[in-house]
Design an enzyme around this catalytic site. Structure first.
Site, short mmCIF file in Angstrom:
data_model
loop_
_atom_site.label_atom_id
_atom_site.label_comp_id
_atom_site.label_asym_id
_atom_site.label_seq_id
_atom_site.Cartn_x
_atom_site.Cartn_y
_atom_site.Cartn_z
N TYR A 286 -15.49 -0.85 7.10
CA TYR A 286 -14.61 -1.78 6.39
C TYR A 286 -15.49 -2.75 5.61
O TYR A 286 -16.31 -3.46 6.18
CB TYR A 286 -13.79 -2.55 7.42
CG TYR A 286 -12.43 -3.00 7.00
CD1 TYR A 286 -12.28 -4.06 6.11
CD2 TYR A 286 -11.28 -2.42 7.53
CE1 TYR A 286 -11.03 -4.50 5.74
CE2 TYR A 286 -10.02 -2.86 7.17
CZ TYR A 286 -9.89 -3.90 6.28
OH TYR A 286 -8.65 -4.34 5.92
N ASP B 142 -4.23 -5.05 11.33
CA ASP B 142 -4.53 -6.42 10.96
C ASP B 142 -3.28 -7.16 10.45
O ASP B 142 -3.18 -8.37 10.58
CB ASP B 142 -5.59 -6.46 9.85
CG ASP B 142 -6.92 -5.87 10.30
OD1 ASP B 142 -6.99 -5.43 11.47
OD2 ASP B 142 -7.86 -5.84 9.51
N ALA C 228 -0.98 4.43 9.19
CA ALA C 228 -1.71 3.22 9.58
C ALA C 228 -2.59 3.45 10.80
O ALA C 228 -2.39 4.37 11.59
CB ALA C 228 -0.72 2.09 9.85
#
Length: 614
Positions: free
Chosen positions: A534, A259, A274
């Site tokens: 998330y 993102d 990541a």
């Protein structure tokens, strides 16, 4: 040489630098060292504006922000994003309805008095000068590199509370420069830090150096591209969007799109393990890494072979991946690359409810036919996205949207308060993409899913890059919010999502939050054995004496609830300082002891004493 320096200073002033004169000295130092390497000098000038076009106390670019216009509509300024158009007012819950009525205190500008003067060791500075290493003690440079983007950091900065900052910022130009800097730091007991998770705010009384190996200035080059082996060797300071752009000019990509790819660096990706939005095709960062060079107080960690796989004991790369700045500085990385996909297509599916949406994603994962990106938003997040939908440009477009809504809610009987949407992205050659698309939509139909169009899919994907700007808007109106994530086995996804949301609402009520919080989630990445979930969480803090403390208490109980429901401590955000209290539970006593042993050997004097993980 001096003409180039003068141009650099004038260019800096034109871009709005607070004090152009020190930049003249800084770049004079750079040019003295790099006179023979014009490419590097050009890169330094090109990246000069990056600090000035980014917010020092908020997310992203200075020219991009959300605000409410006179009609009560939220607008995104600037032209960097396709969503920079008028959009509808927020309509996602009682807490956010207060946005238009109660504006919070204005942000405080950065002033020199808010930043303590540097505490410099003369011997260390002399060593940097002798090695012709560029550095700065300017207030702006030090403050800009003193923090990450956690909620409590930005909240404090917006009120002028800068706190502890590095005493000096160093710009290494290459791997050998980093070796010199760390050697000097060890000799003179100077502690190093990076930007991740407030790791330079360590309260030490000795000097702190922010080692900025990023494309703010130098160490951001692609060193070579190997088209036979499909690998690229890159300096770790390069920013994600720059890496993809330069590779794209040669017809390749890594496919890694977190993102934050507009602002995060390759070294940061490795240091935090990541994950990217397109990991289903390209893999997470640990799947892309072929080789890493990291400079530590004990020396350089690297392998002798670039082979695709080796069996030489435990993989030392896995001590580097996720090390979060505690062991050393990652300087160079070799990554796998692929030719740019010939065809890209977005899509979306609307489901009657979240349960059937999760079941569909589970089946897609089971059949191993996930597209490059597949993400399922719950009902609140769907409505939130609709609230940010640009205004329709014509009566015809409005009519079509009305027909879609009528068909879904009236003909098919979907409850607007229950339905959810999955956004899709397919990449590859055209024939395969179209076949893959049909396969996924056929699976979705078995779970009651209806195709909802390419526009919704593309807008949902692009929303990822602008949603972080909403946090700054919220803080303008007494609303604070943040995201947190986890990975969880498939059979616990639904329970975890429900229980965490209920825990957040209950905890807010008990902590004195006056209005119902916003708590929403999406299933954002899928695996054979589970998924990443998330969460977004926000509440109106009017009437609270210490809103950040309340937020931290709520998030801690939410994190404990995640662990109690079988979720992981983190999927890709990492541990930092905020979650290290659960490390023992996450990796066991023996596992934590192994990490401590590595730290004590590699960095015996705790030069990288940022207090992350341990």
């Amino acid at each position: 040489m001096y003409c180039v320096c003068l141009y650099t200073a004038l260019y800096t002033a034109a871009r709005g630098a607070l004090n152009p004169a020190p930049f003249l000295l800084k770049y004079h130092q750079i040019l003295l060292k790099w006179t023979q390497e014009r490419e590097t000098v050009t890169a330094a000038v090109f990246h000069l504006s990056r600090q000035e076009v980014m917010k020092w106390n908020g997310w992203g670019y200075s020219d991009s922000r959300f605000f409410f216009n006179k009609k009560g509509q939220a607008e995104l300024t600037g032209k960097r994003y396709r969503m920079s158009l008028p959009v509808s007012p927020f309509t996602v819950g009682p807490s956010l309805l207060w946005l238009l009525e109660h504006e919070s205190p204005a942000k405080v500008a950065l002033c020199a008095g808010a930043v303590p003067p540097p505490s410099l060791g003369e011997a260390f500075v002399a060593g940097l000068q002798a090695a012709a290493l560029p550095f700065s003690v300017e207030t702006e440079d030090r403050a800009f590199r003193s923090h990450g983007h956690c909620l409590h950091e930005i909240f404090a900065l917006r009120r002028g509370k800068v706190g502890r900052v590095p005493d000096l910022v160093v710009w290494p130009g290459c791997h050998d420069d980093v070796v010199k800097i760390i050697k000097l730091a060890c000799q003179h007991n100077v502690y190093g830090g990076t930007l991740t998770s407030q790791c330079v705010q360590v309260g030490q009384v000795c000097p702190i150096t922010s080692l900025t190996s990023s494309s703010f200035f130098l160490q951001n080059r692609i060193l070579w591209v190997d088209e036979k082996n499909l690998t690229v060797h890159v300096e770790a300071g390069i920013i994600g969007q720059d890496l993809e752009r330069h590779l794209g000019e040669q017809g390749y990509c890594t496919g890694h799109e977190p993102d934050s790819m507009e602002f995060s660096s390759l070294g940061g990706w490795v240091a935090t393990r990541a994950s990217g939005m397109k990991k289903n095709v390209y893999g997470n960062i640990e799947d892309l890494v072929v080789h890493v060079r990291m400079v530590t107080p004990r020396g350089v960690i690297e392998k002798s072979c670039l082979g695709p796989r080796v069996s030489i004991g435990p993989d030392v790369h896995h001590f580097v991946l996720g090390s979060e700045g505690t062991l050393g500085v990652i300087t160079e990385v070799t990554l796998k690359i692929r030719p740019i996909p010939a065809y890209r297509k977005y899509g979306s599916v609307v489901f009657p409810d979240f349960e059937r949406g999760v079941a569909c994603l589970r089946e897609v994962a089971r059949q191993r036919c996930a597209p490059a990106s597949i993400r399922l938003m719950d009902n609140k997040q769907f409505h939130f996205g609709q609230a940010l939908k640009p205004q329709v440009s014509s009566i015809f477009t409005s009519f079509l949207d009305g027909l879609k809504k009528f068909y879904i809610t009236k003909v098919k009987g979907f409850d607007p308060q229950c339905l959810c949407v999955a956004t899709l992205l397919f990449e590859g050659d055209r024939e395969r993409v179209l076949w893959h698309e049909k396969q996924v939509y056929d699976i979705a139909a078995k779970f009651g899913g209806l195709a909802a169009g390419e526009d919704n899919g593309q807008r949902g994907y692009m929303l990822t890059f602008v949603i972080a700007y909403l946090r700054d808007l919220g803080m303008d109106y007494y609303v604070i919010g943040e995201s947190f994530e986890t990975s969880v086995p498939w059979d616990r996804v639904l329970d975890l999502c429900r229980n965490v949301k209920e825990q957040v609402v209950r905890e807010c009520r008990e902590r004195g939050v006056q209005f119902s919080p916003l708590c929403t989630c999406r299933v954002t990445q899928t695996y054979d054995a589970g998924a990443c979930v998330y969460f977004y969480f926000a509440f109106n803090y009017r009437g609270l004496a210490d809103p950040i403390h309340v937020y931290e208490q709520v998030e801690q109980t939410a994190r404990a609830e995640i662990l109690a429901n079988g979720g992981s401590l983190s999927h890709h955000h990492g541990v930092g300082k905020l979650r290290k209290q659960w490390m023992r539970e996450a990796v066991s006593d023996a596992g934590l002891g192994m990490l401590r042993s590595v730290k004590e050997y590699v960095d015996p004097d705790n030069i990288f004493g940022n207090r992350n993980l341990l």
